[in-house]
Write an enzyme that holds these catalytic residues in place. Structure first.
Site, PDB file in Angstrom:
ATOM      1  N   TYR A 136      47.343  51.852  38.818  1.00 51.21           N
ATOM      2  CA  TYR A 136      47.172  50.042  38.164  1.00 51.21           C
ATOM      3  C   TYR A 136      48.075  50.222  36.380  1.00 51.21           C
ATOM      4  O   TYR A 136      48.795  50.102  35.983  1.00 51.21           O
ATOM      5  CB  TYR A 136      46.982  49.256  38.469  1.00 51.21           C
ATOM      6  CG  TYR A 136      46.636  48.275  37.960  1.00 51.21           C
ATOM      7  CD1 TYR A 136      48.051  46.998  38.085  1.00 51.21           C
ATOM      8  CD2 TYR A 136      46.337  47.184  36.099  1.00 51.21           C
ATOM      9  CE1 TYR A 136      47.867  45.206  37.872  1.00 51.21           C
ATOM     10  CE2 TYR A 136      46.090  46.167  35.444  1.00 51.21           C
ATOM     11  CZ  TYR A 136      47.566  45.094  36.390  1.00 51.21           C
ATOM     12  OH  TYR A 136      47.625  44.393  35.626  1.00 51.21           O
ATOM     13  N   SER A 139      49.577  44.823  30.847  1.00 56.55           N
ATOM     14  CA  SER A 139      48.385  44.779  30.262  1.00 56.55           C
ATOM     15  C   SER A 139      47.395  45.716  29.564  1.00 56.55           C
ATOM     16  O   SER A 139      48.302  46.407  29.718  1.00 56.55           O
ATOM     17  CB  SER A 139      47.830  45.126  31.782  1.00 56.55           C
ATOM     18  OG  SER A 139      46.294  44.878  32.039  1.00 56.55           O
TER      19      SER A 139
HETATM   20  N1  LIG Z   1      44.668  39.015  36.560  1.00 59.48           N
HETATM   21  C1  LIG Z   1      44.369  39.705  35.679  1.00 59.48           C
HETATM   22  O1  LIG Z   1      43.545  39.668  35.148  1.00 59.48           O
HETATM   23  C2  LIG Z   1      45.748  40.589  35.147  1.00 59.48           C
HETATM   24  C3  LIG Z   1      45.103  40.912  33.750  1.00 59.48           C
HETATM   25  C4  LIG Z   1      46.494  41.162  33.306  1.00 59.48           C
HETATM   26  C5  LIG Z   1      47.417  41.598  33.598  1.00 59.48           C
HETATM   27  N2  LIG Z   1      48.152  41.096  34.373  1.00 59.48           N
HETATM   28  C6  LIG Z   1      49.210  40.961  35.736  1.00 59.48           C
HETATM   29  O2  LIG Z   1      49.648  39.779  35.902  1.00 59.48           O
HETATM   30  C7  LIG Z   1      50.775  39.543  36.316  1.00 59.48           C
HETATM   31  C8  LIG Z   1      50.411  38.569  37.269  1.00 59.48           C
HETATM   32  O3  LIG Z   1      49.432  39.218  38.297  1.00 59.48           O
HETATM   33  P1  LIG Z   1      47.826  37.151  39.029  1.00 59.48           P
HETATM   34  O4  LIG Z   1      46.667  38.189  38.207  1.00 59.48           O
HETATM   35  O5  LIG Z   1      48.228  36.195  38.786  1.00 59.48           O
HETATM   36  O6  LIG Z   1      47.801  37.961  40.631  1.00 59.48           O
HETATM   37  P2  LIG Z   1      48.220  37.550  41.587  1.00 59.48           P
HETATM   38  O7  LIG Z   1      47.283  36.027  42.194  1.00 59.48           O
HETATM   39  O8  LIG Z   1      47.704  38.925  43.568  1.00 59.48           O
HETATM   40  O9  LIG Z   1      49.671  37.514  41.953  1.00 59.48           O
HETATM   41  C9  LIG Z   1      50.908  38.193  41.647  1.00 59.48           C
HETATM   42  C10 LIG Z   1      51.529  37.463  42.638  1.00 59.48           C
HETATM   43  O10 LIG Z   1      52.903  38.376  42.547  1.00 59.48           O
HETATM   44  C11 LIG Z   1      54.120  38.493  44.057  1.00 59.48           C
HETATM   45  N3  LIG Z   1      54.033  39.798  44.088  1.00 59.48           N
HETATM   46  C12 LIG Z   1      53.988  40.978  44.522  1.00 59.48           C
HETATM   47  N4  LIG Z   1      54.458  41.932  45.397  1.00 59.48           N
HETATM   48  C13 LIG Z   1      55.184  40.967  45.530  1.00 59.48           C
HETATM   49  C14 LIG Z   1      56.894  41.679  45.236  1.00 59.48           C
HETATM   50  N5  LIG Z   1      57.154  42.724  46.368  1.00 59.48           N
HETATM   51  N6  LIG Z   1      58.565  40.641  45.100  1.00 59.48           N
HETATM   52  C15 LIG Z   1      57.447  39.549  44.666  1.00 59.48           C
HETATM   53  N7  LIG Z   1      56.777  38.571  44.489  1.00 59.48           N
HETATM   54  C16 LIG Z   1      55.684  40.130  44.424  1.00 59.48           C
HETATM   55  C17 LIG Z   1      52.489  38.004  45.032  1.00 59.48           C
HETATM   56  O11 LIG Z   1      53.097  37.323  45.859  1.00 59.48           O
HETATM   57  P3  LIG Z   1      52.395  36.980  47.244  1.00 59.48           P
HETATM   58  O12 LIG Z   1      51.677  36.235  46.959  1.00 59.48           O
HETATM   59  O13 LIG Z   1      53.378  37.461  48.387  1.00 59.48           O
HETATM   60  O14 LIG Z   1      51.086  38.245  47.396  1.00 59.48           O
HETATM   61  C18 LIG Z   1      51.887  37.064  43.726  1.00 59.48           C
HETATM   62  O15 LIG Z   1      53.083  35.349  43.653  1.00 59.48           O
HETATM   63  C19 LIG Z   1      50.797  40.809  37.112  1.00 59.48           C
HETATM   64  O16 LIG Z   1      51.602  41.524  37.605  1.00 59.48           O
HETATM   65  C20 LIG Z   1      49.651  41.319  37.176  1.00 59.48           C
HETATM   66  O17 LIG Z   1      49.722  42.806  36.945  1.00 59.48           O
HETATM   67  C21 LIG Z   1      46.876  40.603  35.455  1.00 59.48           C
END
Ligand SMILES: NC(=O)c1ccc[n+]([C@@H]2O[C@H](COP(=O)([O-])OP(=O)(O)OC[C@H]3O[C@@H](n4cnc5c(N)ncnc54)[C@H](OP(=O)(O)O)[C@@H]3O)[C@@H](O)[C@H]2O)c1
Length: 247
Positions: free
Chosen positions: A171, A148
């Protein structure tokens, strides 16, 4: 007892790109799975929740593999499952992540930081180590760490950027560490193309769906890195507009 030779796909299937994605039951991981399946990848949809993972995989035409990246036994079982069924992977997307607490660092505890680092950094290390033997069987192995710009010193210090107004010490520091981890892997493992992706601020559960981007926009960088093919450099930090600064 079934031997590996019996359960692995026949040689005709070895030209397919096999992609393993952690945290793919929803959000950016799920959209990455959908888009890569559209592009012909065989996707192994990693999720820690069996019901959510099974449902998501069935809807997309992926194979569900259970993985909790904070649980060594679960990670080892996931790698053993892929070893038995596919025998290799070509692309590993370390996507699973959590946000952790916002706000006043005066109230932050070591436990808060450890909980976030356990998923966002330690989970990437454990998953990468477990899946490296499977990646080494690929003709063009790729690792994508979903990081990120919230971990970028430049972005979080630029008043013109939204990242500068956010206080999220756990984070941001986890993602700064993840980008550095990515450069270290890229230097140490020259046979594997290892890059970090910044999705950009995207509406998902991670941020209570406040991000302005769609998940399709948010997965552009990940999909590019997963599909660009041989000959591209390792050790880049890429958003949907192209390469960005590490600092
Ligand atoms: N959204 C943004 O604006 C943004 C920006 C920059 C970077 N990111 C990064 O993108 C990635 C995906 O995030 P997202 O935005 O798609 O969030 P999200 O919708 O909350 O999805 C996160 C995923 O990670 C899984 N997870 C959490 N803890 C875990 C564990 N211990 N073992 C295996 N899976 C686990 C969650 O599973 P559960 O459903 O079981 O909780 C879910 O499938 C993350 O690394 C985040 O930091 C996101």
């Amino acid at each position: 007892m079934t031997s590996l030779a019996q359960v692995r796909p026949p040689p005709d299937d070895w030209h397919m790109t096999i992609t393993f994605i952690t945290g793919a039951n929803k959000g950016l991981g799920h959209e990455t799975a959908r888009r890569l399946i559209d592009q012909g990848h065989t996707v192994l949809l990693g999720a820690r929740d069996v019901a959510a993972g099974t449902t998501a995989a069935a809807a997309l035409g992926a194979r569900f593999v259970r993985i909790d990246v904070t649980d060594d036994a679960s990670v080892a079982a996931a790698a053993a499952d892929v070893e038995r069924h596919e025998g290799r992977i070509d692309v590993l997307v370390n996507n699973a992540g959590i946000h952790g607490p916002h706000g006043d660092p005066a109230a932050l505890t070591g436990a808060d930081i450890l909980r976030v680092l356990d998923v966002n950094l330690v989970g990437v290390v454990g998953t990468t180590t477990a899946f490296l033997p499977l990646l080494r069987r690929s003709a063009d192995p790729v690792i994508i760490n979903v990081s990120s710009s919230m971990g970028s010193l430049a972005a979080t210090h630029d008043p013109a950027r939204a990242e500068s107004g956010v206080i999220a010490p756990a984070y941001t520091s986890s993602k700064a560490a993840l980008t550095m981890l990515t450069t270290q892997y890229a230097k140490a493992l020259p046979g594997i193309r290892i890059n970090a992706a910044d999705p950009g601020y995207t509406a998902t559960d991670l941020n209570a769906n406040t991000g302005p981007q769609t998940v399709t926009e948010g997965t552009d960088a990940i999909v590019t890195l997963a599909t660009e093919g041989p000959g591209h450099p390792s050790g880049r930090f890429v958003d949907r507009t192209g390469e960005i600064a590490w600092s």
